[in-house]
Design an enzyme around this catalytic site. Sequence first.
Site, short mmCIF file in Angstrom:
data_model
loop_
_atom_site.label_atom_id
_atom_site.label_comp_id
_atom_site.label_asym_id
_atom_site.label_seq_id
_atom_site.Cartn_x
_atom_site.Cartn_y
_atom_site.Cartn_z
N HIS A 98 16.43 -20.27 -8.39
CA HIS A 98 15.69 -21.52 -8.59
C HIS A 98 14.66 -21.39 -9.71
O HIS A 98 14.18 -20.30 -10.00
CB HIS A 98 14.95 -21.90 -7.30
CG HIS A 98 15.78 -22.70 -6.34
ND1 HIS A 98 15.27 -23.74 -5.61
CD2 HIS A 98 17.10 -22.60 -6.01
CE1 HIS A 98 16.23 -24.26 -4.84
NE2 HIS A 98 17.34 -23.59 -5.08
N GLU A 127 21.16 -28.31 -8.57
CA GLU A 127 20.19 -29.26 -8.04
C GLU A 127 19.31 -29.76 -9.17
O GLU A 127 18.87 -28.98 -10.03
CB GLU A 127 19.31 -28.61 -6.98
CG GLU A 127 20.03 -28.12 -5.76
CD GLU A 127 19.08 -27.43 -4.79
OE1 GLU A 127 18.16 -28.09 -4.28
OE2 GLU A 127 19.24 -26.22 -4.57
#
Length: 321
Positions: A38, A107
């Site tokens: 991330h 994402e």
Amino acid sequence: MVQIGYTMMTEQAGPRDLVAHVVGAERAGFDFSVTSDHYFPWLESQGHAPYVWSVLGAAAQATERIPLMTYVTCPTTRYHPAVVAQKAATLQLLSQGRFRLGLGSGENLNEHVVGGGWPSARVRLAKLEEAVQIIRRLFDGESVHHHGPHFDVENARLWDLPDQPPPIGVAVSGDRSCALAGRLADVLIATEPRPELVSAFEAHGGRGKPRIGQLPVCFDTDRDAAVARAHDQFRWFGSGWPVNSELPGTTAFAAGTRFVRPEDVAASIPCGDDVDAFVDAVRPFVDAGFTEVALVQIGGDHQVPYLEWAERKLLPALRAL
């Protein structure tokens, strides 16, 4: 017997702590490890997001046995697939064959940082398919010239290749992604214990291949403290992939989960130190046909007691599954 994994959750601990935690997981007897990739945490209370490939390189040197895996890397926006292939091949060499490359369609939370907008789910999946094909060719030692609908590759070649390339996993959430994974992946990746995902994966060529699920847990001898921590850091988890993949930042996740109550979180995430509750939470993955389950202990400051408890009580109980 299902294999039980440990998750290096990069959103809740810094790089040095993450390496120390996976060393502890190896010592405790976990069968494998996975780690998130991330640029942002989901919620500000999690507080971290180091560069996972540096963490994995350090983990490969600090550990001896435990397998490593990205869960998952998006090879389409923040990273170019040719660069992902180079990173994965290098890590396979550093870990002496212990690395698996988990891939997904991404994402908005992480991929927005390079600009260019966030495409529809159908486009994201098409980009993922093209990226996997490029990575496969580079793993095969080809000099790749590629001009496709989404990516250009000019005379790319990997100069340091392992004897065995990293197995590729693909994250799935529905029929289209299962079909892609069945055709192109070595491993199925999912976060929900849905038997239809396994069935669709097998129907498209995935029969006999590993199937990995992931489950958040929150160990604490004080159950109320565990519930509070799970609510503070993981209340986003129940929103589901179609929602989570679209939200652009921590503010959006905070707003989107403002009505989630602690009791809602406790209903879906085992909290406390009741071993049977943790085993019951893993069992649906086993019943659905998953061969591996990676557990996420919530709270970066609560890994050491969790690992000690897991070694003594949780892992022996889960072996019975």
